[in-house]
Design a protein around this motif. Structure first.
Motif, short mmCIF file in Angstrom:
data_model
loop_
_atom_site.label_atom_id
_atom_site.label_comp_id
_atom_site.label_asym_id
_atom_site.label_seq_id
_atom_site.Cartn_x
_atom_site.Cartn_y
_atom_site.Cartn_z
N GLU A 39 0.79 -1.27 0.23
CA GLU A 39 0.09 0.11 -0.10
C GLU A 39 0.78 1.41 -0.01
OE1 GLU A 39 -3.99 -1.39 2.38
OE2 GLU A 39 -1.82 -1.43 3.40
N ALA A 40 1.99 1.31 0.97
CA ALA A 40 2.84 2.50 0.80
C ALA A 40 3.52 2.80 -0.56
CB ALA A 40 3.95 2.29 1.90
N VAL A 41 3.83 1.75 -1.09
CA VAL A 41 4.35 1.98 -2.55
C VAL A 41 3.40 2.54 -3.35
CG1 VAL A 41 5.19 0.59 -4.67
CG2 VAL A 41 6.25 0.31 -2.31
N ALA A 42 2.04 1.89 -3.43
CA ALA A 42 0.84 2.79 -4.37
C ALA A 42 0.65 4.01 -3.85
CB ALA A 42 -0.27 1.66 -4.09
N LEU A 43 1.13 4.51 -2.66
CA LEU A 43 0.91 5.86 -2.43
C LEU A 43 2.07 6.73 -2.30
CD1 LEU A 43 -1.29 5.04 0.95
CD2 LEU A 43 -2.34 5.88 -1.16
N ALA A 44 3.15 6.15 -2.66
CA ALA A 44 4.37 7.06 -2.71
C ALA A 44 4.25 8.34 -3.29
CB ALA A 44 5.20 6.29 -3.51
N ASP A 45 3.50 8.68 -4.25
CA ASP A 45 3.35 9.65 -4.83
C ASP A 45 2.70 10.95 -3.93
OD1 ASP A 45 1.11 8.79 -5.29
OD2 ASP A 45 0.68 10.15 -7.02
N GLN A 46 2.02 10.29 -2.81
CA GLN A 46 1.37 11.23 -1.76
C GLN A 46 1.86 11.46 -0.46
OE1 GLN A 46 -2.97 10.14 -1.27
NE2 GLN A 46 -2.70 8.83 -3.03
N LEU A 47 3.02 10.51 -0.58
CA LEU A 47 3.96 10.84 0.80
C LEU A 47 4.77 12.17 0.95
CD1 LEU A 47 5.38 7.21 0.99
CD2 LEU A 47 3.64 8.06 2.39
N ASP A 48 5.07 12.61 2.16
CA ASP A 48 5.78 13.69 2.34
C ASP A 48 7.38 13.18 1.99
OD1 ASP A 48 5.99 11.75 4.77
OD2 ASP A 48 7.06 13.40 5.85
N PRO A 49 8.19 14.42 1.93
CA PRO A 49 9.44 14.13 1.51
C PRO A 49 10.00 13.30 2.40
CG PRO A 49 9.02 16.33 1.15
CD PRO A 49 7.76 15.90 1.96
N ALA A 50 10.01 13.40 3.56
CA ALA A 50 10.81 12.43 4.46
C ALA A 50 10.37 11.13 4.33
CB ALA A 50 10.71 12.88 6.12
N GLY A 51 8.78 10.72 4.09
CA GLY A 51 8.43 9.69 4.09
C GLY A 51 8.92 8.83 2.85
N ARG A 52 9.16 9.62 1.70
CA ARG A 52 9.47 9.10 0.41
C ARG A 52 10.99 8.64 0.37
NH1 ARG A 52 6.49 13.37 -1.85
NH2 ARG A 52 8.45 14.38 -2.21
N SER A 53 11.68 9.51 1.26
CA SER A 53 13.04 9.07 1.59
C SER A 53 13.29 7.90 2.41
CB SER A 53 13.86 10.35 1.97
OG SER A 53 15.36 10.07 2.40
N ARG A 54 12.60 7.71 3.44
CA ARG A 54 12.66 6.87 4.39
C ARG A 54 12.12 5.51 3.47
NH1 ARG A 54 14.33 3.37 7.86
NH2 ARG A 54 13.00 2.26 9.19
N LEU A 55 11.21 5.48 2.73
CA LEU A 55 10.70 4.45 2.06
C LEU A 55 11.77 3.92 0.99
CD1 LEU A 55 8.53 2.24 1.01
CD2 LEU A 55 7.81 4.29 -0.60
N GLN A 56 12.30 4.72 0.43
CA GLN A 56 13.43 4.43 -0.75
C GLN A 56 14.68 3.79 0.08
OE1 GLN A 56 15.14 7.43 -2.95
NE2 GLN A 56 15.54 5.96 -4.80
N GLN A 57 15.10 4.50 0.82
CA GLN A 57 16.38 4.12 1.36
C GLN A 57 16.27 2.75 2.34
OE1 GLN A 57 17.53 7.71 3.62
NE2 GLN A 57 18.13 8.75 1.51
N ALA A 58 15.46 2.84 3.33
CA ALA A 58 15.36 1.72 4.25
C ALA A 58 14.67 0.48 3.36
CB ALA A 58 14.13 1.83 5.19
N MET A 59 13.80 0.55 2.30
CA MET A 59 13.35 -0.62 1.61
C MET A 59 14.77 -1.23 0.93
SD MET A 59 10.89 -1.50 2.67
CE MET A 59 10.46 -3.02 1.56
N GLN A 60 15.51 -0.10 0.07
CA GLN A 60 16.51 -0.75 -0.50
C GLN A 60 17.74 -1.51 0.49
OE1 GLN A 60 16.94 -0.44 -3.91
NE2 GLN A 60 18.43 -2.07 -3.69
N PHE A 61 17.92 -1.05 1.46
CA PHE A 61 18.52 -1.51 2.36
C PHE A 61 18.46 -2.99 2.92
CE2 PHE A 61 19.81 -2.43 6.89
CZ PHE A 61 21.00 -2.40 6.85
N ILE A 62 16.89 -3.22 3.16
CA ILE A 62 16.76 -4.36 3.62
C ILE A 62 16.46 -5.42 2.62
CG2 ILE A 62 15.76 -3.81 5.81
CD1 ILE A 62 12.97 -4.08 4.70
N ALA A 63 16.05 -5.02 1.19
CA ALA A 63 15.80 -5.73 0.14
C ALA A 63 17.48 -6.37 -0.20
CB ALA A 63 15.38 -4.99 -1.24
N ASP A 64 18.36 -5.44 -0.14
CA ASP A 64 19.65 -5.79 -0.36
C ASP A 64 20.27 -6.79 0.56
OD1 ASP A 64 19.70 -4.01 -2.48
OD2 ASP A 64 21.17 -2.56 -1.60
N GLY A 65 19.71 -6.74 1.53
CA GLY A 65 20.25 -7.79 2.56
C GLY A 65 19.37 -8.99 2.80
#
Length: 96
Positions: A39-65
């Motif tokens: 759901e968060a991915v589907a709502l990404a364009d509605q997230l505040d800048p900090a939320g988009r940054s958190r989504l991208q950085q954290a998900m990339q980190f745990i996906a890579d791991g």
């Protein structure tokens, strides 16, 4: 309606029994609700800048791991590059 949702917190990187990501958001009126990674991915364009940054950085980190639920990984893999392209991440980690 960009930036209508505010990221309050998440369990990204902290596994629960299912390994699923849970994210707490608030709307512009202050109503709080939880969403899944899908759901968060589907709502990404509605997230505040900090939320988009958190989504991208954290998900990339745990996906890579490899520490991510397969359904969340599928949602991230399908939309992660679109999120990255839509929002330029500055060297300080902020979204421009």
């Amino acid at each position: 309606m960009a930036n209508a949702l505010f990221w309050l917190g998440d369990n990204i990187g902290m596994s629960d029994d299912t390994g699923r990501v849970h994210i707490r958001l608030a709307d512009s009126l202050g109503a709080q609700f939880d969403v899944s990674m899908v759901e968060a991915v589907a709502l990404a364009d509605q997230l505040d800048p900090a939320g988009r940054s958190r989504l991208q950085q954290a998900m990339q980190f745990i996906a890579d791991g490899g520490r991510i639920n397969p359904k969340d990984l599928a949602a991230w893999s399908a939309a992660g590059s679109a999120i990255a392209e839509a929002f330029t991440i500055s060297a300080r980690g902020g979204v421009q």
